[in-house]
Motif scaffolding. Structure first.
Motif, PDB file in Angstrom:
ATOM      1  N   ASP A  24       0.834  -1.221   0.000  1.00 25.43           N
ATOM      2  CA  ASP A  24       0.000   0.000   0.000  1.00 25.43           C
ATOM      3  C   ASP A  24       0.862   1.263   0.000  1.00 25.43           C
ATOM      4  O   ASP A  24       0.362   2.360   0.203  1.00 25.43           O
ATOM      5  CB  ASP A  24      -0.926  -0.002   1.220  1.00 25.43           C
ATOM      6  N   ASP A  25       2.177   1.096  -0.200  1.00 24.43           N
ATOM      7  CA  ASP A  25       3.041   2.286  -0.152  1.00 24.43           C
ATOM      8  C   ASP A  25       3.659   2.630  -1.507  1.00 24.43           C
ATOM      9  O   ASP A  25       4.259   3.691  -1.649  1.00 24.43           O
ATOM     10  CB  ASP A  25       4.171   2.050   0.870  1.00 24.43           C
ATOM     11  N   LEU A  26       3.487   1.730  -2.481  1.00 23.83           N
ATOM     12  CA  LEU A  26       4.099   1.960  -3.807  1.00 23.83           C
ATOM     13  C   LEU A  26       3.094   1.661  -4.912  1.00 23.83           C
ATOM     14  O   LEU A  26       2.164   0.871  -4.723  1.00 23.83           O
ATOM     15  CB  LEU A  26       5.318   1.044  -3.986  1.00 23.83           C
ATOM     16  N   LEU A  27       3.322   2.271  -6.067  1.00 24.49           N
ATOM     17  CA  LEU A  27       2.531   1.964  -7.256  1.00 24.49           C
ATOM     18  C   LEU A  27       3.482   1.904  -8.442  1.00 24.49           C
ATOM     19  O   LEU A  27       4.552   2.529  -8.414  1.00 24.49           O
ATOM     20  CB  LEU A  27       1.490   3.051  -7.532  1.00 24.49           C
ATOM     21  N   LEU A  28       3.099   1.169  -9.471  1.00 30.37           N
ATOM     22  CA  LEU A  28       3.855   1.149 -10.723  1.00 30.37           C
ATOM     23  C   LEU A  28       2.973   1.787 -11.795  1.00 30.37           C
ATOM     24  O   LEU A  28       1.869   1.302 -12.075  1.00 30.37           O
ATOM     25  CB  LEU A  28       4.199  -0.297 -11.118  1.00 30.37           C
ATOM     26  N   LEU A  29       3.448   2.897 -12.329  1.00 32.24           N
ATOM     27  CA  LEU A  29       2.716   3.590 -13.395  1.00 32.24           C
ATOM     28  C   LEU A  29       3.283   3.109 -14.725  1.00 32.24           C
ATOM     29  O   LEU A  29       4.488   3.249 -14.963  1.00 32.24           O
ATOM     30  CB  LEU A  29       2.955   5.104 -13.316  1.00 32.24           C
ATOM     31  N   VAL A  30       2.435   2.527 -15.569  1.00 33.59           N
ATOM     32  CA  VAL A  30       2.908   1.997 -16.851  1.00 33.59           C
ATOM     33  C   VAL A  30       2.245   2.770 -17.990  1.00 33.59           C
ATOM     34  O   VAL A  30       1.019   2.874 -18.046  1.00 33.59           O
ATOM     35  CB  VAL A  30       2.581   0.500 -16.989  1.00 33.59           C
ATOM     36  N   ALA A  31       3.077   3.336 -18.859  1.00 34.75           N
ATOM     37  CA  ALA A  31       2.540   4.037 -20.036  1.00 34.75           C
ATOM     38  C   ALA A  31       2.514   3.067 -21.206  1.00 34.75           C
ATOM     39  O   ALA A  31       3.537   2.450 -21.536  1.00 34.75           O
ATOM     40  CB  ALA A  31       3.422   5.242 -20.356  1.00 34.75           C
ATOM     41  N   SER A  32       1.351   2.905 -21.810  1.00 35.21           N
ATOM     42  CA  SER A  32       1.259   1.998 -22.973  1.00 35.21           C
ATOM     43  C   SER A  32       1.606   2.773 -24.243  1.00 35.21           C
ATOM     44  O   SER A  32       1.839   3.990 -24.197  1.00 35.21           O
ATOM     45  CB  SER A  32      -0.186   1.481 -23.097  1.00 35.21           C
ATOM     46  N   ASP A  33       1.630   2.091 -25.376  1.00 33.86           N
ATOM     47  CA  ASP A  33       1.836   2.767 -26.666  1.00 33.86           C
ATOM     48  C   ASP A  33       0.492   3.164 -27.269  1.00 33.86           C
ATOM     49  O   ASP A  33       0.424   3.609 -28.416  1.00 33.86           O
ATOM     50  CB  ASP A  33       2.578   1.830 -27.644  1.00 33.86           C
ATOM     51  N   ARG A  34      -0.562   3.056 -26.467  1.00 33.03           N
ATOM     52  CA  ARG A  34      -1.893   3.399 -26.984  1.00 33.03           C
ATOM     53  C   ARG A  34      -1.983   4.916 -27.200  1.00 33.03           C
ATOM     54  O   ARG A  34      -1.373   5.711 -26.490  1.00 33.03           O
ATOM     55  CB  ARG A  34      -2.984   2.948 -26.009  1.00 33.03           C
TER      56      ARG A  34
END
Ligand SMILES: N#Cc1c(N)ncnc1-c1cnn(Cc2cccc(F)c2)c1
Length: 309
Positions: free
Chosen positions: A40-50
């Protein structure tokens, strides 16, 4: 109206991460702890090629778009570090998303889309033509599409549910939502970020007409989160073609828009149907615009790091 945005490709399954949420062009994951529970302390932000256009998520990805915009956002976080702290922890991410994902601190996010506008266009122009104001702010007479404001305006909006348009928020509503102190801080930071963004970008041939940033709160301080000053969170215009009085060409999406509106696509925008797939040459020319924006802004050559996906 475009109606429901057609569901895009499912977010990739990532070993060691739980999928939390998918936006139009980005996906959010939570790292798993040793017991296999989402942290609950981290997130992974992923940018797609969309890429999205005319409120549709198109079904043809733009190669390297996710990586170029992630690298651009990370560069802006550094340029703005003297102004505001940010949520970035690390770019040590799984191979499947290398180069287009960022590990960030999970924050308590402000329930406000913090938008600043340096130029009049889009929804702001519609509001101005209707009643001479933008987000309740009275503006000088005689402004037109693409007019530059003397100073960037804070024009916040609500965080509408996926697929719906954000609604303008008055400054009083922002104060009611987050308190007068954080509201003032958010307004000040949002307008300064856009002003700084234009100082840097216009010296490199790009106008940032407006931008949306998101803040989290950590120990009563505002922390810049999400992505910052990318062509997905902002309107990028080629500075050498700026001419108030008509809609400005988009730095990055013009080829996509022109082709979709051309007879070649066979698409009727008014039909509300999903647009057709983009031809390879439109995808490649659009990729080249993202790379051009990155290289102009950062002065660095773009070299893909992502494993061939
Ligand atoms: N950034 C950030 C962030 C943070 N540091 N802490 C807590 N929540 C968020 C958060 C929640 N939604 N979003 C928008 C968003 C971003 C990326 C992909 C998506 F699908 C959706 C951001």
């Amino acid at each position: 109206p475009s109606g429901a945005v057609p569901a895009g490709p499912a977010a990739p399954v990532l070993d060691g991460y739980a999928h939390v949420y998918s936006g139009k062009v980005r996906d959010l994951y939570a790292p798993l702890d040793d017991a296999g529970a989402p942290r609950d302390d981290l997130l992974l932000l992923v940018a797609s090629d969309r890429i999205s256009a005319f409120d549709f998520v198109l079904d043809t990805p733009v190669p390297d778009k996710g990586e170029v915009l992630t690298r651009m956002s990370l560069w802006w976080f550094e340029q703005l570090a003297d102004l505001v702290p940010n949520h970035v922890v690390s770019t040590d991410v799984p191979d499947a998303v290398r180069g287009r994902a960022v590990l960030v601190r999970r924050l308590e996010m402000l329930p406000v889309e913090c938008v600043a506008r340096a130029y009049l266009t889009g929804g702001g122009l519609r509001e101005y033509r209707a009643d001479g104001t933008v987000s309740g702010l009275t503006l000088p007479e005689g402004l037109t599409d693409g007019s530059r404001f003397p100073e960037p305006l804070f024009t916040p909006s609500t965080k509408a549910p996926e697929g719906q348009h954000d609604e303008p928020m008055s400054y009083a509503e922002v104060e009611a939502a987050v308190g007068p102190s954080l509201a003032a801080r958010a307004r000040d930071l949002t307008t300064r970020i856009l002003a700084r963004g234009n100082e840097i970008a216009q010296a490199r041939g790009i106008i940032v007409a407006d931008t949306k940033v998101e803040f989290g709160v950590e120990a009563d301080e505002l922390v810049l989160a999400d992505e910052v000053l990318t062509p997905d969170s902002s309107r990028f215009w080629p500075a050498d073609q700026w001419e108030p009085g008509h809609p400005q060409p988009s730095f990055d999406k013009e080829f996509v828009r022109e082709w979709l509106l051309s007879r070649a696509s066979g698409w009727d925008k008014a039909s509300g149907e999903a647009p057709p797939s983009l031809p390879d040459d439109v995808l490649e020319r659009t990729r080249a615009k993202y790379v051009e924006a990155y290289e102009r802004l950062t002065g660095e050559t773009f070299r893909p790091r992502g494993a061939d996906r």
